[in-house]
Motif scaffolding. Structure first.
Motif, PDB file in Angstrom:
ATOM      1  N   LEU A   1     -35.816   7.083  36.064  1.00 39.06           N
ATOM      2  CA  LEU A   1     -34.783   7.336  35.053  1.00 39.06           C
ATOM      3  C   LEU A   1     -34.438   8.816  35.025  1.00 39.06           C
ATOM      4  O   LEU A   1     -35.307   9.663  34.801  1.00 39.06           O
ATOM      5  CB  LEU A   1     -35.265   6.904  33.662  1.00 39.06           C
ATOM      6  CG  LEU A   1     -34.286   7.171  32.508  1.00 39.06           C
ATOM      7  CD1 LEU A   1     -33.002   6.357  32.673  1.00 39.06           C
ATOM      8  CD2 LEU A   1     -34.944   6.860  31.157  1.00 39.06           C
ATOM      9  N   ASP A   2     -33.167   9.103  35.263  1.00 40.08           N
ATOM     10  CA  ASP A   2     -32.634  10.450  35.058  1.00 40.08           C
ATOM     11  C   ASP A   2     -32.217  10.488  33.596  1.00 40.08           C
ATOM     12  O   ASP A   2     -31.177   9.944  33.219  1.00 40.08           O
ATOM     13  CB  ASP A   2     -31.432  10.672  35.989  1.00 40.08           C
ATOM     14  CG  ASP A   2     -30.722  11.995  35.739  1.00 40.08           C
ATOM     15  OD1 ASP A   2     -30.990  12.649  34.719  1.00 40.08           O
ATOM     16  OD2 ASP A   2     -29.867  12.369  36.563  1.00 40.08           O
ATOM     17  N   THR A   3     -33.033  11.118  32.749  1.00 33.95           N
ATOM     18  CA  THR A   3     -32.775  11.058  31.307  1.00 33.95           C
ATOM     19  C   THR A   3     -31.490  11.772  30.910  1.00 33.95           C
ATOM     20  O   THR A   3     -30.907  11.462  29.870  1.00 33.95           O
ATOM     21  CB  THR A   3     -33.962  11.634  30.508  1.00 33.95           C
ATOM     22  OG1 THR A   3     -34.161  13.003  30.894  1.00 33.95           O
ATOM     23  CG2 THR A   3     -35.229  10.838  30.777  1.00 33.95           C
TER      24      THR A   3
ATOM     25  N   GLU B   1     -36.703   7.532  22.108  1.00 39.92           N
ATOM     26  CA  GLU B   1     -37.329   6.215  21.889  1.00 39.92           C
ATOM     27  C   GLU B   1     -37.041   5.290  23.075  1.00 39.92           C
ATOM     28  O   GLU B   1     -37.939   4.601  23.574  1.00 39.92           O
ATOM     29  CB  GLU B   1     -36.800   5.589  20.600  1.00 39.92           C
ATOM     30  CG  GLU B   1     -37.341   6.215  19.333  1.00 39.92           C
ATOM     31  CD  GLU B   1     -36.639   5.681  18.086  1.00 39.92           C
ATOM     32  OE1 GLU B   1     -35.991   4.608  18.170  1.00 39.92           O
ATOM     33  OE2 GLU B   1     -36.726   6.342  17.027  1.00 39.92           O
ATOM     34  N   ALA B   2     -35.790   5.274  23.518  1.00 42.89           N
ATOM     35  CA  ALA B   2     -35.402   4.430  24.654  1.00 42.89           C
ATOM     36  C   ALA B   2     -36.104   4.886  25.932  1.00 42.89           C
ATOM     37  O   ALA B   2     -36.561   4.073  26.746  1.00 42.89           O
ATOM     38  CB  ALA B   2     -33.884   4.465  24.837  1.00 42.89           C
ATOM     39  N   GLN B   3     -36.197   6.203  26.119  1.00 46.17           N
ATOM     40  CA  GLN B   3     -36.844   6.749  27.308  1.00 46.17           C
ATOM     41  C   GLN B   3     -38.335   6.412  27.336  1.00 46.17           C
ATOM     42  O   GLN B   3     -38.901   6.114  28.393  1.00 46.17           O
ATOM     43  CB  GLN B   3     -36.624   8.261  27.370  1.00 46.17           C
ATOM     44  CG  GLN B   3     -35.170   8.646  27.635  1.00 46.17           C
ATOM     45  CD  GLN B   3     -34.835  10.057  27.192  1.00 46.17           C
ATOM     46  OE1 GLN B   3     -35.720  10.866  26.932  1.00 46.17           O
ATOM     47  NE2 GLN B   3     -33.541  10.369  27.106  1.00 46.17           N
ATOM     48  N   ARG B   4     -38.976   6.433  26.177  1.00 49.27           N
ATOM     49  CA  ARG B   4     -40.401   6.077  26.103  1.00 49.27           C
ATOM     50  C   ARG B   4     -40.621   4.607  26.429  1.00 49.27           C
ATOM     51  O   ARG B   4     -41.616   4.239  27.063  1.00 49.27           O
ATOM     52  CB  ARG B   4     -40.959   6.412  24.711  1.00 49.27           C
ATOM     53  CG  ARG B   4     -41.192   7.898  24.524  1.00 49.27           C
ATOM     54  CD  ARG B   4     -41.656   8.222  23.118  1.00 49.27           C
ATOM     55  NE  ARG B   4     -41.951   9.651  22.987  1.00 49.27           N
ATOM     56  CZ  ARG B   4     -41.957  10.308  21.846  1.00 49.27           C
ATOM     57  NH1 ARG B   4     -41.672   9.667  20.709  1.00 49.27           N
ATOM     58  NH2 ARG B   4     -42.245  11.599  21.813  1.00 49.27           N
ATOM     59  N   ARG B   5     -39.716   3.749  25.984  1.00 51.75           N
ATOM     60  CA  ARG B   5     -39.824   2.321  26.338  1.00 51.75           C
ATOM     61  C   ARG B   5     -39.705   2.156  27.847  1.00 51.75           C
ATOM     62  O   ARG B   5     -40.425   1.365  28.457  1.00 51.75           O
ATOM     63  CB  ARG B   5     -38.733   1.505  25.621  1.00 51.75           C
ATOM     64  CG  ARG B   5     -38.973   1.335  24.132  1.00 51.75           C
ATOM     65  CD  ARG B   5     -38.075   0.258  23.532  1.00 51.75           C
ATOM     66  NE  ARG B   5     -36.658   0.587  23.620  1.00 51.75           N
ATOM     67  CZ  ARG B   5     -35.991   1.298  22.695  1.00 51.75           C
ATOM     68  NH1 ARG B   5     -36.619   1.746  21.622  1.00 51.75           N
ATOM     69  NH2 ARG B   5     -34.703   1.546  22.848  1.00 51.75           N
TER      70      ARG B   5
END
Length: 210
Positions: free
Chosen positions: A29-31, A96-100
């Motif tokens: 994932l490229d945040t 939050e989405a990135q941690r999931r």
């Protein structure tokens, strides 16, 4: 296994992250694209870029599986993303989405500006990839020329410096290396050499966790 890769624009972290993910069969994932996707959704809907509540609502609806790098790399989307990226509520929603995403099995590689410090501070492998502003501007310039576009090196160099100041100077999640991150300066290093160093760090972490 979570691999956190941070660093300024055009340092090579994205290329490195994609290659590591491909080598180990991990998700990538490229945040930065999550902020760009939020900005694009606001632009497409004709919504303001200065309303934090509206921007947060859009951030919570971003589909991480549908991020198109080619479309999201457009300059105007990047400019819009820089405006919403400073909003704490937007950052919270996207973190939050990135941690999931980081919890995916068998592992995940996330690259961005605050992965090792904010998103995944417990990641067993943390890299901070950097290079001089001159080298990064030159890479960005050559990338555009090689793709058949036209570019102004001086303008790109100034843009790189502006982005560095903005990313490092913001109060919420500023760009900085995590205390336990391995510093990888690619100014005079090939992508292959950088990859081999990163691979050795990942292999060592996998051995420790075995």
């Amino acid at each position: 296994m979570i691999i956190a890769i941070d660093g300024p624009a055009a340092a090579g972290k994205g290329t490195l992250a994609r290659r590591i993910a491909e080598t180990y069969g991990y998700h990538h994932l490229d945040t930065g694209l999550t902020y760009r996707a939020t900005a694009k959704a606001l632009l497409d809907a004709g919504l303001p870029l200065d309303d934090e509540m509206i921007a947060e609502g859009m951030a919570r609806r971003v589909d991480l599986a549908g991020l198109d790098r080619t479309i999201l790399s457009q300059h105007e989307i990047g400019e819009a993303a820089s405006k919403i990226a400073v909003m704490p509520a937007v950052r919270r929603a996207l973190v939050e989405a990135q941690r999931r995403f980081a919890a995916k099995t068998p592992g995940a590689v996330l690259d961005g500006r605050d992965i090792g410090t904010v998103v995944c501070p417990g990641a067993p492998v943390k890299l901070y990839v950097t290079a001089s502003a001159e080298v990064r501007a030159k890479r960005r310039y050559e990338e555009i020329i090689d793709a058949g576009g036209s570019a102004d090196y001086v303008a790109i160099f100034e843009d790189v410096k502006r982005r560095d100041e903005r990313d490092m100077g913001r109060t919420d999640s500023p760009l900085k290396p995590a205390e336990d991150a391995y510093l990888l300066d690619t100014s005079e290093m090939s992508i292959e050499a950088a990859f081999q160093k990163a691979k050795s760090l990942v292999d060592a972490a996998l051995s420790r966790n075995a």
